[in-house]
Design a protein around this motif. Structure first.
Motif, mmCIF file in Angstrom:
data_model
loop_
_atom_site.group_PDB
_atom_site.id
_atom_site.type_symbol
_atom_site.label_atom_id
_atom_site.label_comp_id
_atom_site.label_asym_id
_atom_site.label_seq_id
_atom_site.Cartn_x
_atom_site.Cartn_y
_atom_site.Cartn_z
ATOM 1 N N ARG A 171 -45.391 30.922 27.628
ATOM 2 C CA ARG A 171 -44.473 32.179 27.107
ATOM 3 C C ARG A 171 -44.495 32.121 25.598
ATOM 4 N NH1 ARG A 171 -39.784 33.970 29.693
ATOM 5 N NH2 ARG A 171 -39.771 33.181 31.962
ATOM 6 N N GLN A 172 -44.730 31.127 24.816
ATOM 7 C CA GLN A 172 -44.809 31.063 23.653
ATOM 8 C C GLN A 172 -46.231 31.869 23.151
ATOM 9 O OE1 GLN A 172 -44.260 27.830 20.390
ATOM 10 N NE2 GLN A 172 -46.322 27.480 20.768
ATOM 11 N N GLY A 173 -47.426 31.560 23.751
ATOM 12 C CA GLY A 173 -48.348 32.286 23.428
ATOM 13 C C GLY A 173 -48.278 33.924 23.594
ATOM 14 N N GLY A 174 -47.500 34.301 24.711
ATOM 15 C CA GLY A 174 -47.560 35.636 24.765
ATOM 16 C C GLY A 174 -46.710 36.270 23.590
ATOM 17 N N LEU A 175 -45.688 35.402 22.925
ATOM 18 C CA LEU A 175 -44.874 36.027 21.826
ATOM 19 C C LEU A 175 -45.639 35.703 20.644
ATOM 20 C CD1 LEU A 175 -41.488 34.446 22.839
ATOM 21 C CD2 LEU A 175 -42.222 36.972 22.770
ATOM 22 N N MET A 176 -46.534 35.031 20.591
ATOM 23 C CA MET A 176 -47.263 34.657 19.103
ATOM 24 C C MET A 176 -48.491 35.612 19.050
ATOM 25 S SD MET A 176 -47.372 30.374 19.010
ATOM 26 C CE MET A 176 -48.823 30.541 18.114
ATOM 27 N N GLY A 177 -49.135 36.019 20.188
ATOM 28 C CA GLY A 177 -50.465 36.859 20.158
ATOM 29 C C GLY A 177 -50.167 37.933 19.269
ATOM 30 N N PRO A 178 -49.280 38.792 19.286
ATOM 31 C CA PRO A 178 -49.431 39.971 18.434
ATOM 32 C C PRO A 178 -49.073 39.783 17.132
ATOM 33 C CG PRO A 178 -47.978 40.728 20.405
ATOM 34 C CD PRO A 178 -48.312 38.872 20.555
ATOM 35 N N VAL A 179 -48.260 38.566 16.589
ATOM 36 C CA VAL A 179 -48.165 38.253 15.184
ATOM 37 C C VAL A 179 -49.644 37.788 14.866
ATOM 38 C CG1 VAL A 179 -47.210 36.410 13.609
ATOM 39 C CG2 VAL A 179 -45.928 37.418 15.814
ATOM 40 N N PHE A 180 -50.279 36.876 15.438
ATOM 41 C CA PHE A 180 -51.894 36.352 14.932
ATOM 42 C C PHE A 180 -52.769 37.573 14.891
ATOM 43 C CE2 PHE A 180 -49.859 32.489 15.591
ATOM 44 C CZ PHE A 180 -50.429 31.350 14.772
ATOM 45 N N SER A 181 -52.615 38.598 15.631
ATOM 46 C CA SER A 181 -53.671 39.670 15.572
ATOM 47 C C SER A 181 -52.768 40.815 14.518
ATOM 48 C CB SER A 181 -53.686 40.297 16.843
ATOM 49 O OG SER A 181 -52.654 40.821 17.314
ATOM 50 N N SER A 182 -52.022 40.675 13.701
ATOM 51 C CA SER A 182 -51.286 41.598 12.963
ATOM 52 C C SER A 182 -51.947 41.667 11.660
ATOM 53 C CB SER A 182 -49.971 41.331 12.743
ATOM 54 O OG SER A 182 -49.705 40.109 11.941
ATOM 55 N N GLU A 183 -51.651 42.868 11.003
ATOM 56 C CA GLU A 183 -52.231 42.919 9.584
ATOM 57 C C GLU A 183 -51.573 42.097 8.738
ATOM 58 O OE1 GLU A 183 -51.824 46.861 7.741
ATOM 59 O OE2 GLU A 183 -52.103 47.784 9.833
ATOM 60 N N ASP A 184 -50.246 41.493 9.193
ATOM 61 C CA ASP A 184 -49.454 40.772 7.957
ATOM 62 C C ASP A 184 -50.341 39.368 8.216
ATOM 63 O OD1 ASP A 184 -47.734 42.559 7.041
ATOM 64 O OD2 ASP A 184 -45.926 41.530 8.134
ATOM 65 N N ALA A 185 -50.734 38.971 9.149
ATOM 66 C CA ALA A 185 -51.352 37.571 9.410
ATOM 67 C C ALA A 185 -52.570 37.748 8.749
ATOM 68 C CB ALA A 185 -51.829 37.277 10.858
#
Length: 261
Positions: free
Chosen positions: A229-243
């Motif tokens: 569950r955590q991985g599913g939520l984190m994925g878009p953050v780690f692939s974002s422009e902000d990251a």
């Protein structure tokens, strides 16, 4: 007496300050008691907080040196219900915003006012503040979150003492129990909350929102599912422009410029 037709704008003021939305319950003549207008005003403000890309953190406070005395009982008797369907008391207790919300507490935060505080993520309180749930003294139940959440937030015996006696506690005692993050001199709770909000707002907005989501949802996840569950939520953050921007800014020794995407 509370007026069911009172406009939300008359009961709740908002102000933007450097990415922070300050939401002020503005009924000092009624000790900021929560009526329908307050509920609608708070709900509208929280929608604005979550929908605006330029707003990072909300601060909820009360006018006139009092946070809130709880539900407007006179208004309730007149048929003015301070609950928004699906959102709870004050437009907040059942569905807090996606973005962080900080309570700035002066004076009394009792009954429904205390339950608004419990729905916030962080709390800054003046040293003279008093927090509590006196519903049983009025033949009522603290049904907007205190009876449900308080035994999970602090030792159950202490929670039951607060719930069953209805007696308030000091800001210092609340800090000892973990209900208040910072205790500040009276009259400076809003300043303290804005300082804390600035520290949160300086961080990546996507990361902050998802971190809050994970932290609040994780207790309901089983051991077997928490990493998935955590991985599913984190994925878009780690692939974002902000990251990418965060890593680049660190390497270049400069403040990051967040885009929220």
């Amino acid at each position: 007496m509370s007026d069911p037709a009172e406009p939300a704008a008359a009961a709740v003021r908002t102000q933007e300050r450097d990415g922070v939305l300050v939401i002020t319950i503005d009924r000092p003549e009624a000790r900021n008691a929560i009526n329908g207008a307050v509920a609608r005003g708070v709900a509208d403000a929280l929608d604005r907080l979550d929908d605006s890309g330029g707003l990072r953190v909300g601060v909820l406070t009360g006018a006139g040196g009092v946070f809130s005395s709880g539900m407007d009982l006179k208004g309730f008797l007149a048929g003015d219900v301070p609950v928004i369907a699906g959102r709870g008391l004050g437009g907040l207790t059942e569905r807090p915003p996606r973005k962080p919300l900080i309570a700035a507490v002066e004076g009394y935060a009792v009954a429904g006012g205390f339950e608004l505080v419990l729905a916030c993520d962080l709390v800054v309180a003046g040293e003279g503040a008093r927090l509590g749930v006196p519903e049983v003294k009025r033949g009522l139940v603290a049904g907007a979150g205190a009876a449900v959440h308080l035994p999970q937030r602090i030792p159950p015996a202490i929670a039951l003492e607060m719930l069953l006696t209805g007696d308030p506690i000091t800001a210092g005692r609340a800090a000892e129990l973990g209900l208040v993050n910072r205790v500040v001199p009276d009259g400076t709770a809003l300043d303290g909350a804005l300082e804390l909000a600035a520290a949160v707002a300086a961080n990546g907005p996507l990361a902050v929102a998802v971190t809050k989501q994970i932290a609040l949802a994780a207790p309901d996840w089983s051991h077997a599912e928490r990493w998935t569950r955590q991985g599913g939520l984190m994925g878009p953050v780690f692939s974002s422009e902000d990251a990418q921007e965060g890593a680049r800014a660190f390497a270049e020794k400069r403040p990051p410029v967040w885009k929220g995407r």
